[in-house]
Scaffold this motif. Structure first.
Motif, PDB file in Angstrom:
ATOM      1  N   PHE A 128       0.726  -1.209  -0.072  1.00 53.39           N
ATOM      2  CA  PHE A 128      -0.052  -0.080   0.066  1.00 53.39           C
ATOM      3  C   PHE A 128       0.734   1.078  -0.009  1.00 53.39           C
ATOM      4  CE2 PHE A 128      -3.197  -3.298   1.324  1.00 53.39           C
ATOM      5  CZ  PHE A 128      -4.295  -2.549   0.670  1.00 53.39           C
ATOM      6  N   GLY A 129       2.063   1.009  -0.080  1.00 52.90           N
ATOM      7  CA  GLY A 129       3.124   2.314   0.088  1.00 52.90           C
ATOM      8  C   GLY A 129       3.141   3.087   1.309  1.00 52.90           C
ATOM      9  N   VAL A 130       2.889   2.540   2.430  1.00 49.73           N
ATOM     10  CA  VAL A 130       2.976   3.175   3.696  1.00 49.73           C
ATOM     11  C   VAL A 130       4.076   2.737   4.619  1.00 49.73           C
ATOM     12  CG1 VAL A 130       0.507   3.698   3.441  1.00 49.73           C
ATOM     13  CG2 VAL A 130       1.108   1.705   4.686  1.00 49.73           C
ATOM     14  N   SER A 131       4.133   3.291   5.559  1.00 46.76           N
ATOM     15  CA  SER A 131       5.072   2.795   6.563  1.00 46.76           C
ATOM     16  C   SER A 131       4.190   1.718   7.554  1.00 46.76           C
ATOM     17  CB  SER A 131       5.502   3.756   7.661  1.00 46.76           C
ATOM     18  OG  SER A 131       4.448   4.537   8.375  1.00 46.76           O
ATOM     19  N   VAL A 132       4.981   0.786   8.108  1.00 51.51           N
ATOM     20  CA  VAL A 132       4.495   0.070   9.166  1.00 51.51           C
ATOM     21  C   VAL A 132       3.540   0.573  10.344  1.00 51.51           C
ATOM     22  CG1 VAL A 132       4.837  -1.926  10.671  1.00 51.51           C
ATOM     23  CG2 VAL A 132       6.089  -1.691   8.592  1.00 51.51           C
ATOM     24  N   ASP A 133       4.124   1.973  10.568  1.00 54.03           N
ATOM     25  CA  ASP A 133       3.348   2.579  11.532  1.00 54.03           C
ATOM     26  C   ASP A 133       1.989   2.983  11.232  1.00 54.03           C
ATOM     27  OD1 ASP A 133       5.329   2.103  13.196  1.00 54.03           O
ATOM     28  OD2 ASP A 133       6.172   3.957  13.065  1.00 54.03           O
ATOM     29  N   ALA A 134       1.745   3.070   9.885  1.00 55.88           N
ATOM     30  CA  ALA A 134       0.502   3.748   9.145  1.00 55.88           C
ATOM     31  C   ALA A 134      -0.582   2.646   9.413  1.00 55.88           C
ATOM     32  CB  ALA A 134       0.680   4.027   8.039  1.00 55.88           C
ATOM     33  N   ILE A 135      -0.372   1.439   9.763  1.00 54.51           N
ATOM     34  CA  ILE A 135      -1.365   0.358   9.803  1.00 54.51           C
ATOM     35  C   ILE A 135      -1.517  -0.017  11.124  1.00 54.51           C
ATOM     36  CG2 ILE A 135      -1.871  -1.971   9.092  1.00 54.51           C
ATOM     37  CD1 ILE A 135      -0.202  -1.795   6.716  1.00 54.51           C
ATOM     38  N   GLN A 136      -3.076  -0.007  11.393  1.00 56.01           N
ATOM     39  CA  GLN A 136      -3.531  -0.393  12.932  1.00 56.01           C
ATOM     40  C   GLN A 136      -4.371  -1.669  12.660  1.00 56.01           C
ATOM     41  OE1 GLN A 136      -6.289   2.267  14.348  1.00 56.01           O
ATOM     42  NE2 GLN A 136      -6.711   1.257  16.181  1.00 56.01           N
ATOM     43  N   VAL A 137      -4.026  -2.608  13.315  1.00 55.04           N
ATOM     44  CA  VAL A 137      -4.899  -3.786  13.527  1.00 55.04           C
ATOM     45  C   VAL A 137      -5.992  -3.482  14.365  1.00 55.04           C
ATOM     46  CG1 VAL A 137      -5.118  -6.286  14.043  1.00 55.04           C
ATOM     47  CG2 VAL A 137      -2.866  -5.259  13.242  1.00 55.04           C
ATOM     48  N   VAL A 138      -7.105  -3.465  14.052  1.00 53.00           N
ATOM     49  CA  VAL A 138      -8.140  -3.011  14.803  1.00 53.00           C
ATOM     50  C   VAL A 138      -8.568  -4.458  15.711  1.00 53.00           C
ATOM     51  CG1 VAL A 138     -10.709  -2.237  14.777  1.00 53.00           C
ATOM     52  CG2 VAL A 138      -9.268  -1.227  13.235  1.00 53.00           C
ATOM     53  N   PHE A 139      -8.904  -5.484  14.837  1.00 51.06           N
ATOM     54  CA  PHE A 139      -9.045  -6.746  15.775  1.00 51.06           C
ATOM     55  C   PHE A 139      -8.490  -7.519  14.768  1.00 51.06           C
ATOM     56  CE2 PHE A 139     -13.029  -5.881  13.223  1.00 51.06           C
ATOM     57  CZ  PHE A 139     -13.343  -7.215  12.526  1.00 51.06           C
ATOM     58  N   GLY A 140      -8.450  -9.059  15.486  1.00 51.17           N
ATOM     59  CA  GLY A 140      -7.982 -10.141  14.799  1.00 51.17           C
ATOM     60  C   GLY A 140      -6.538 -10.447  14.717  1.00 51.17           C
TER      61      GLY A 140
END
Length: 103
Positions: free
Chosen positions: A61-73
């Motif tokens: 997705f062309g983002v940093s790892v910090d830009a992804i939040q695991v909401v659940f699961g």
């Protein structure tokens, strides 16, 4: 309300995922129901497969790892992620977005 693979919350993409750990390769697959299939090579131990998936999807997705939040699961195959301001959309999502805009 109809369940969809993804929705937008401002500039954040909210994505429903069906994860497959311990796969032969990391890959974004097809849409199954209201989830996007994502396979990763990591084993499902202590959330490692989810962490690996986040790193893989950050690149896709062309983002940093910090830009992804695991909401659940985090410890489950059914996941929801929030991806802040993606710079790229994988083709399966881009195609869905095109279909939605044409309908």
């Amino acid at each position: 309300m109809e369940k969809t693979v993804y929705t937008w919350d401002g500039d954040t993409l909210v994505l429903n995922i069906l994860g497959t750990p311990n796969a032969k390769r990391d890959a974004i697959g097809k849409v199954k129901g209201h989830q996007l299939c994502v396979s990763v090579t990591a084993v499902p131990r202590a959330g490692r497969a989810t962490d690996h998936m986040v790193r893989f999807l950050a690149a896709e997705f062309g983002v940093s790892v910090d830009a992804i939040q695991v909401v659940f699961g985090r410890m489950n195959v059914n996941k929801q992620l929030r991806i802040k301001a993606p710079t790229r959309l994988p083709s399966v999502i881009a195609q869905q977005q095109l279909c939605l805009s044409l309908s």
